[in-house]
Design a protein around this motif. Structure first.
Motif, PDB file in Angstrom:
ATOM      1  N   ASN A 123       3.633 -21.438   6.193  1.00 26.43           N
ATOM      2  CA  ASN A 123       3.238 -20.021   6.276  1.00 26.43           C
ATOM      3  C   ASN A 123       4.412 -19.066   6.040  1.00 26.43           C
ATOM      4  O   ASN A 123       4.547 -18.044   6.704  1.00 26.43           O
ATOM      5  CB  ASN A 123       2.603 -19.716   7.642  1.00 26.43           C
ATOM      6  N   HIS A 124       5.245 -19.428   5.084  1.00 27.77           N
ATOM      7  CA  HIS A 124       6.465 -18.655   4.832  1.00 27.77           C
ATOM      8  C   HIS A 124       6.172 -17.204   4.473  1.00 27.77           C
ATOM      9  O   HIS A 124       6.922 -16.296   4.845  1.00 27.77           O
ATOM     10  CB  HIS A 124       7.250 -19.319   3.693  1.00 27.77           C
ATOM     11  N   PHE A 125       5.091 -16.971   3.745  1.00 28.89           N
ATOM     12  CA  PHE A 125       4.784 -15.624   3.266  1.00 28.89           C
ATOM     13  C   PHE A 125       3.870 -14.846   4.211  1.00 28.89           C
ATOM     14  O   PHE A 125       3.405 -13.762   3.882  1.00 28.89           O
ATOM     15  CB  PHE A 125       4.144 -15.693   1.871  1.00 28.89           C
ATOM     16  N   GLY A 126       3.594 -15.399   5.380  1.00 27.88           N
ATOM     17  CA  GLY A 126       2.808 -14.651   6.352  1.00 27.88           C
ATOM     18  C   GLY A 126       1.386 -15.144   6.495  1.00 27.88           C
ATOM     19  O   GLY A 126       1.016 -16.226   6.037  1.00 27.88           O
ATOM     20  N   ILE A 157      -1.364 -18.164  -0.578  1.00 23.67           N
ATOM     21  CA  ILE A 157      -2.187 -17.950   0.619  1.00 23.67           C
ATOM     22  C   ILE A 157      -1.552 -18.731   1.771  1.00 23.67           C
ATOM     23  O   ILE A 157      -1.611 -19.962   1.793  1.00 23.67           O
ATOM     24  CB  ILE A 157      -3.638 -18.418   0.400  1.00 23.67           C
ATOM     25  N   ARG A 158      -0.932 -18.019   2.700  1.00 29.59           N
ATOM     26  CA  ARG A 158      -0.231 -18.681   3.818  1.00 29.59           C
ATOM     27  C   ARG A 158       0.650 -19.806   3.272  1.00 29.59           C
ATOM     28  O   ARG A 158       0.688 -20.913   3.814  1.00 29.59           O
ATOM     29  CB  ARG A 158      -1.229 -19.220   4.837  1.00 29.59           C
ATOM     30  N   ALA A 159       1.361 -19.496   2.219  1.00 29.16           N
ATOM     31  CA  ALA A 159       2.033 -20.533   1.434  1.00 29.16           C
ATOM     32  C   ALA A 159       3.349 -20.993   2.072  1.00 29.16           C
ATOM     33  O   ALA A 159       4.076 -20.193   2.662  1.00 29.16           O
ATOM     34  CB  ALA A 159       2.303 -20.014   0.024  1.00 29.16           C
ATOM     35  N   PRO A 160       3.656 -22.279   1.926  1.00 35.88           N
ATOM     36  CA  PRO A 160       4.942 -22.803   2.389  1.00 35.88           C
ATOM     37  C   PRO A 160       5.994 -22.678   1.287  1.00 35.88           C
ATOM     38  O   PRO A 160       5.671 -22.484   0.116  1.00 35.88           O
ATOM     39  CB  PRO A 160       4.623 -24.278   2.641  1.00 35.88           C
ATOM     40  N   THR A 202       3.385 -27.880  -5.361  1.00 34.22           N
ATOM     41  CA  THR A 202       3.427 -26.447  -5.610  1.00 34.22           C
ATOM     42  C   THR A 202       3.037 -25.713  -4.328  1.00 34.22           C
ATOM     43  O   THR A 202       2.100 -26.105  -3.629  1.00 34.22           O
ATOM     44  CB  THR A 202       2.458 -26.025  -6.743  1.00 34.22           C
ATOM     45  N   SER A 203       3.764 -24.626  -4.041  1.00 32.85           N
ATOM     46  CA  SER A 203       3.447 -23.814  -2.864  1.00 32.85           C
ATOM     47  C   SER A 203       2.158 -23.038  -3.045  1.00 32.85           C
ATOM     48  O   SER A 203       1.463 -22.731  -2.078  1.00 32.85           O
ATOM     49  CB  SER A 203       4.583 -22.807  -2.604  1.00 32.85           C
ATOM     50  N   PHE A 204       1.865 -22.707  -4.278  1.00 29.37           N
ATOM     51  CA  PHE A 204       0.727 -21.835  -4.584  1.00 29.37           C
ATOM     52  C   PHE A 204      -0.501 -22.651  -4.988  1.00 29.37           C
ATOM     53  O   PHE A 204      -0.465 -23.881  -5.026  1.00 29.37           O
ATOM     54  CB  PHE A 204       1.104 -20.832  -5.683  1.00 29.37           C
ATOM     55  N   HIS A 205      -1.584 -21.945  -5.311  1.00 26.68           N
ATOM     56  CA  HIS A 205      -2.881 -22.565  -5.574  1.00 26.68           C
ATOM     57  C   HIS A 205      -3.290 -22.402  -7.049  1.00 26.68           C
ATOM     58  O   HIS A 205      -4.021 -21.463  -7.387  1.00 26.68           O
ATOM     59  CB  HIS A 205      -3.965 -21.920  -4.718  1.00 26.68           C
ATOM     60  N   PRO A 206      -2.894 -23.300  -7.943  1.00 28.67           N
ATOM     61  CA  PRO A 206      -3.355 -23.200  -9.337  1.00 28.67           C
ATOM     62  C   PRO A 206      -4.863 -23.360  -9.473  1.00 28.67           C
ATOM     63  O   PRO A 206      -5.468 -22.849 -10.419  1.00 28.67           O
ATOM     64  CB  PRO A 206      -2.620 -24.355 -10.041  1.00 28.67           C
TER      65      PRO A 206
END
Length: 229
Positions: A123-126, A157-160, A202-206
């Motif tokens: 949850n690095h980005f909040g 989204i609540r990404a690490p 990947t931290s994000f959601h492709p």
């Protein structure tokens, strides 16, 4: 036949299934139907054993690990990744599970599969309300091409993010490749895509976009990892 599984215990597995099928169709064109992909859901050790490669979707990493334990899948997953060394891709929560250590876990911690010699910050980005979409340059998608490809619309989204490299052995398969970074508000840039041997994260959601490029690239890596290749 190349069997590619998507862990279907919780989270965005349906979206991955859809984009993987699109990517498989794309790769079948121009390859003279040399490879036929079977894209399938994985919920049991028996289904996992039939797979040549696996995607761990985004979702809630603590829930995913708990259900994996309850389903008798945790140890088979560790063997799939670390012993059989089959291609595995984790997105967001899936990335967390593929790391050797995680910070900001819930009380009592959580079981991890491991495979990436890094520590990840959850949850690095909040929180959920702080989710965002940002164009990110992914040079690995255009390796060998003269022109730079279009940025990828990365959904966070609540990404690490990876916040620490752990001790690495000297063998090439333990080398960590940093594939993409995202500018942080603090010092340096955050690692949001990386690969170590058979493990890609990947931290994000492709899977939450209509952009199929990462799924095509990863299936191509799966093909290259097959014994006959």
């Amino acid at each position: 036949m190349v069997t590619v599984g998507v862990l279907a215990l919780q989270g965005g597995f349906a979206e991955h299934l859809g984009l993987l099928k699109r990517a498989a169709h794309y790769l079948s064109i121009g390859r003279e139907q040399r490879f036929v992909f079977d894209i399938t859901e994985v919920r049991t050790p028996e289904q996992l054993a039939a797979c040549d490669a696996l995607v761990l979707p985004g979702g809630e990493s603590t829930t995913l690990s708990l259900v994996a334990v309850q389903s008798g899948l945790l140890e088979p997953l560790r063997e799939f990744v670390k012993i059989s060394k089959k291609p595995v891709w984790g997105t967001c929560a899936g990335l967390i599970l593929l790391c050797e250590e995680a910070s900001a876990t819930k009380r009592g911690g959580q079981e991890l599969i491991g495979g990436l010699d890094v520590k990840v910050h959850r949850n690095h980005f909040g929180r959920q309300l702080q989710s965002f979409v940002q164009d990110v340059d992914l040079p690995f998608l255009t390796q060998g091409e003269k022109q730079k490809g279009a940025p990828f619309p990365a959904v966070f989204i609540r990404a690490p993010v990876v916040d620490q490299m752990l001790h690495q052995a000297g063998s090439p398969e333990r080398t960590i490749e940093i594939l993409a970074k995202y500018p942080s508000n603090g010092e340096g840039d955050d690692i949001v895509a990386l690969r170590q041997g058979n493990v890609f994260g990947t931290s994000f959601h492709p899977e939450l976009t209509d952009d199929v490029r990462i799924h095509v690239w990863w299936l191509d890596q799966v093909i290259k990892a097959l014994p006959e290749n």
